[in-house]
Write a protein that holds these residues in place. Structure first.
Motif, PDB file in Angstrom:
ATOM      1  N   GLU A  45      27.102  26.713 -22.327  1.00  0.00           N
ATOM      2  CA  GLU A  45      26.007  26.451 -23.521  1.00  0.00           C
ATOM      3  C   GLU A  45      25.158  25.243 -23.014  1.00  0.00           C
ATOM      4  O   GLU A  45      25.454  24.325 -22.346  1.00  0.00           O
ATOM      5  CB  GLU A  45      26.808  25.868 -24.738  1.00  0.00           C
ATOM      6  N   LEU A  46      23.982  25.434 -23.426  1.00  0.00           N
ATOM      7  CA  LEU A  46      22.944  24.437 -23.248  1.00  0.00           C
ATOM      8  C   LEU A  46      22.375  24.024 -24.487  1.00  0.00           C
ATOM      9  O   LEU A  46      21.974  24.567 -25.371  1.00  0.00           O
ATOM     10  CB  LEU A  46      21.694  25.017 -22.321  1.00  0.00           C
ATOM     11  N   ASN A  47      22.600  22.844 -24.757  1.00  0.00           N
ATOM     12  CA  ASN A  47      22.094  22.089 -25.945  1.00  0.00           C
ATOM     13  C   ASN A  47      22.659  22.647 -27.137  1.00  0.00           C
ATOM     14  O   ASN A  47      22.086  22.756 -28.228  1.00  0.00           O
ATOM     15  CB  ASN A  47      20.718  21.976 -26.212  1.00  0.00           C
ATOM     16  N   ASN A  48      23.984  23.229 -26.980  1.00  0.00           N
ATOM     17  CA  ASN A  48      24.572  24.071 -28.213  1.00  0.00           C
ATOM     18  C   ASN A  48      23.577  25.233 -28.823  1.00  0.00           C
ATOM     19  O   ASN A  48      23.695  25.564 -30.248  1.00  0.00           O
ATOM     20  CB  ASN A  48      25.216  23.064 -29.413  1.00  0.00           C
ATOM     21  N   ASN A  49      22.729  25.487 -28.181  1.00  0.00           N
ATOM     22  CA  ASN A  49      21.750  26.424 -28.471  1.00  0.00           C
ATOM     23  C   ASN A  49      21.726  27.791 -27.413  1.00  0.00           C
ATOM     24  O   ASN A  49      21.726  29.035 -28.196  1.00  0.00           O
ATOM     25  CB  ASN A  49      20.207  25.896 -28.537  1.00  0.00           C
ATOM     26  N   TYR A  50      21.614  27.481 -26.385  1.00  0.00           N
ATOM     27  CA  TYR A  50      21.579  28.853 -25.368  1.00  0.00           C
ATOM     28  C   TYR A  50      22.805  29.054 -24.770  1.00  0.00           C
ATOM     29  O   TYR A  50      23.383  27.967 -24.469  1.00  0.00           O
ATOM     30  CB  TYR A  50      20.283  28.869 -24.389  1.00  0.00           C
ATOM     31  N   HIS A  51      23.056  30.268 -24.630  1.00  0.00           N
ATOM     32  CA  HIS A  51      24.282  30.564 -23.661  1.00  0.00           C
ATOM     33  C   HIS A  51      23.863  31.310 -22.446  1.00  0.00           C
ATOM     34  O   HIS A  51      22.989  31.833 -22.299  1.00  0.00           O
ATOM     35  CB  HIS A  51      24.941  31.764 -24.418  1.00  0.00           C
ATOM     36  N   LEU A  52      24.286  30.475 -21.305  1.00  0.00           N
ATOM     37  CA  LEU A  52      23.750  30.592 -19.972  1.00  0.00           C
ATOM     38  C   LEU A  52      24.568  31.482 -19.282  1.00  0.00           C
ATOM     39  O   LEU A  52      26.078  31.244 -19.164  1.00  0.00           O
ATOM     40  CB  LEU A  52      23.884  29.233 -19.206  1.00  0.00           C
ATOM     41  N   ASN A  53      24.030  32.552 -18.506  1.00  0.00           N
ATOM     42  CA  ASN A  53      24.801  33.310 -17.611  1.00  0.00           C
ATOM     43  C   ASN A  53      24.168  32.901 -16.044  1.00  0.00           C
ATOM     44  O   ASN A  53      23.480  33.691 -15.623  1.00  0.00           O
ATOM     45  CB  ASN A  53      24.589  34.885 -17.925  1.00  0.00           C
ATOM     46  N   PHE A  54      25.165  32.321 -15.379  1.00  0.00           N
ATOM     47  CA  PHE A  54      24.899  31.871 -14.035  1.00  0.00           C
ATOM     48  C   PHE A  54      25.002  32.971 -13.078  1.00  0.00           C
ATOM     49  O   PHE A  54      26.197  33.754 -13.009  1.00  0.00           O
ATOM     50  CB  PHE A  54      25.705  30.678 -13.606  1.00  0.00           C
ATOM     51  N   ASN A  55      23.971  33.591 -12.335  1.00  0.00           N
ATOM     52  CA  ASN A  55      24.385  34.439 -11.279  1.00  0.00           C
ATOM     53  C   ASN A  55      25.079  33.869 -10.019  1.00  0.00           C
ATOM     54  O   ASN A  55      25.134  32.362 -10.019  1.00  0.00           O
ATOM     55  CB  ASN A  55      23.261  35.043 -10.755  1.00  0.00           C
ATOM     56  N   SER A  56      25.591  34.378  -9.162  1.00  0.00           N
ATOM     57  CA  SER A  56      26.358  33.778  -7.912  1.00  0.00           C
ATOM     58  C   SER A  56      25.685  32.714  -7.491  1.00  0.00           C
ATOM     59  O   SER A  56      26.194  31.666  -7.019  1.00  0.00           O
ATOM     60  CB  SER A  56      26.589  35.080  -6.995  1.00  0.00           C
ATOM     61  N   VAL A  57      24.129  32.871  -7.253  1.00  0.00           N
ATOM     62  CA  VAL A  57      23.690  31.692  -6.359  1.00  0.00           C
ATOM     63  C   VAL A  57      23.498  30.404  -7.137  1.00  0.00           C
ATOM     64  O   VAL A  57      23.737  29.545  -6.961  1.00  0.00           O
ATOM     65  CB  VAL A  57      21.938  32.257  -6.043  1.00  0.00           C
ATOM     66  N   ALA A  58      23.037  30.716  -8.485  1.00  0.00           N
ATOM     67  CA  ALA A  58      22.991  29.512  -9.448  1.00  0.00           C
ATOM     68  C   ALA A  58      24.445  28.839  -9.648  1.00  0.00           C
ATOM     69  O   ALA A  58      24.430  27.542  -9.518  1.00  0.00           O
ATOM     70  CB  ALA A  58      22.443  29.835 -10.677  1.00  0.00           C
ATOM     71  N   MET A  59      25.600  29.649  -9.701  1.00  0.00           N
ATOM     72  CA  MET A  59      26.717  29.082  -9.897  1.00  0.00           C
ATOM     73  C   MET A  59      27.074  28.191  -8.843  1.00  0.00           C
ATOM     74  O   MET A  59      27.702  27.081  -8.684  1.00  0.00           O
ATOM     75  CB  MET A  59      27.910  30.241 -10.160  1.00  0.00           C
ATOM     76  N   GLN A  60      26.911  28.710  -7.555  1.00  0.00           N
ATOM     77  CA  GLN A  60      27.267  28.103  -6.251  1.00  0.00           C
ATOM     78  C   GLN A  60      26.190  26.641  -6.029  1.00  0.00           C
ATOM     79  O   GLN A  60      26.877  25.652  -5.775  1.00  0.00           O
ATOM     80  CB  GLN A  60      26.907  28.950  -5.139  1.00  0.00           C
ATOM     81  N   GLN A  61      25.315  26.844  -6.737  1.00  0.00           N
ATOM     82  CA  GLN A  61      24.383  25.487  -6.779  1.00  0.00           C
ATOM     83  C   GLN A  61      24.706  24.436  -7.667  1.00  0.00           C
ATOM     84  O   GLN A  61      25.010  23.435  -7.173  1.00  0.00           O
ATOM     85  CB  GLN A  61      22.818  25.849  -7.110  1.00  0.00           C
ATOM     86  N   ILE A  62      25.031  24.842  -8.815  1.00  0.00           N
ATOM     87  CA  ILE A  62      25.491  23.834  -9.706  1.00  0.00           C
ATOM     88  C   ILE A  62      27.004  23.104  -9.490  1.00  0.00           C
ATOM     89  O   ILE A  62      27.206  22.078  -9.544  1.00  0.00           O
ATOM     90  CB  ILE A  62      25.562  24.431 -11.319  1.00  0.00           C
ATOM     91  N   LEU A  63      27.831  24.137  -8.954  1.00  0.00           N
ATOM     92  CA  LEU A  63      29.170  23.542  -8.258  1.00  0.00           C
ATOM     93  C   LEU A  63      29.090  22.590  -7.308  1.00  0.00           C
ATOM     94  O   LEU A  63      29.588  21.732  -7.141  1.00  0.00           O
ATOM     95  CB  LEU A  63      30.012  24.660  -8.003  1.00  0.00           C
ATOM     96  N   GLY A  64      27.962  22.781  -6.525  1.00  0.00           N
ATOM     97  CA  GLY A  64      27.657  22.182  -5.449  1.00  0.00           C
ATOM     98  C   GLY A  64      27.255  20.717  -5.981  1.00  0.00           C
ATOM     99  O   GLY A  64      27.500  19.417  -5.251  1.00  0.00           O
TER     100      GLY A  64
END
Length: 216
Positions: A45-64
């Motif tokens: 969740e972002l700001n308790n407002n939006y639900h986020l669906n990370f694709n594989s590229v975005a998930m790899q980036q945020i985990l990094g």
């Protein structure tokens, strides 16, 4: 993907204009993204407002960015994923540039996951396809070269690639015709810089000489 049967400047511009219609960027403080464990997965969740669906590229980036090993994270059950993500993410002092593709007006979305295309640093210099390719076509057309053929236009979650051929710049070797051309690569999600390089193309082969473009 557009192939030589339907690949044209107008088709490419129509495609990238439609894709860009609802895409939006948001500058986000790391701690405003929170993971909630579900039975089989994790709801971000972002700001308790939006639900986020990370694709594989975005998930790899945020985990990094939060220094959470992807292999380990992928093996965790959902409750442990959420626990680790929240600990590492809330400890992060980074701010993110989220590149979102909601598919509709983001201000009207309620309880529907929003696709996250990329998680970048806020200072990242973004070059979007909708700005790059019109300028490229303008430069090509300024030469008044009628032999130009747009061969293929490919996209995935990481990169966009256009192959351009120059039909009047060719040679025949051993009864096989070879054409000079260009490969144009861009990534809107931080996977590549803009890369324009010469190619040689035949019916079933594509030759690059990337080493010749490297600084010595």
């Amino acid at each position: 993907m557009l192939t030589k049967e339907n690949c044209s400047k107008d088709k490419i511009l129509e495609l990238i204009t439609e894709q860009a219609k609802w895409r939006v960027d948001k500058n986000v403080v790391a701690k405003n993204i929170y993971a909630n464990a579900q039975a089989e997965n994790v709801d971000y969740e972002l700001n308790n407002n939006y639900h986020l669906n990370f694709n594989s590229v975005a998930m790899q980036q945020i985990l990094g960015k939060i220094k959470l090993p992807g292999d380990f994270y992928g093996r965790c059950p959902s409750w442990l994923k959420a626990l680790n993500f929240n600990h590492c993410n809330t400890s992060s002092k980074q701010d993110y540039l989220l590149r979102l593709d909601p598919g509709e007006d983001i201000n009207t979305i309620r309880n529907k996951p929003i696709k996250v295309r990329a998680v970048l640093s806020q200072g990242y210099a973004v070059i979007d396809d909708k700005f790059l390719f019109p300028k490229l076509f303008q430069a090509i057309e300024s030469t008044n070269d009628n032999s130009v053929q747009y061969m293929t236009f490919e996209q995935d979650d990481s990169i966009t690639r256009l192959l351009v051929l120059f039909n009047d710049c060719s040679t025949e070797i051993n009864n096989k015709r070879y054409y000079a051309g260009l490969s144009v690569i861009n990534s809107e999600v931080g996977q590549s810089s803009v890369w324009i390089e010469p190619i040689i193309y035949s019916e079933d082969q594509l030759f690059y000489n990337r080493a010749s473009l490297q600084k010595s």
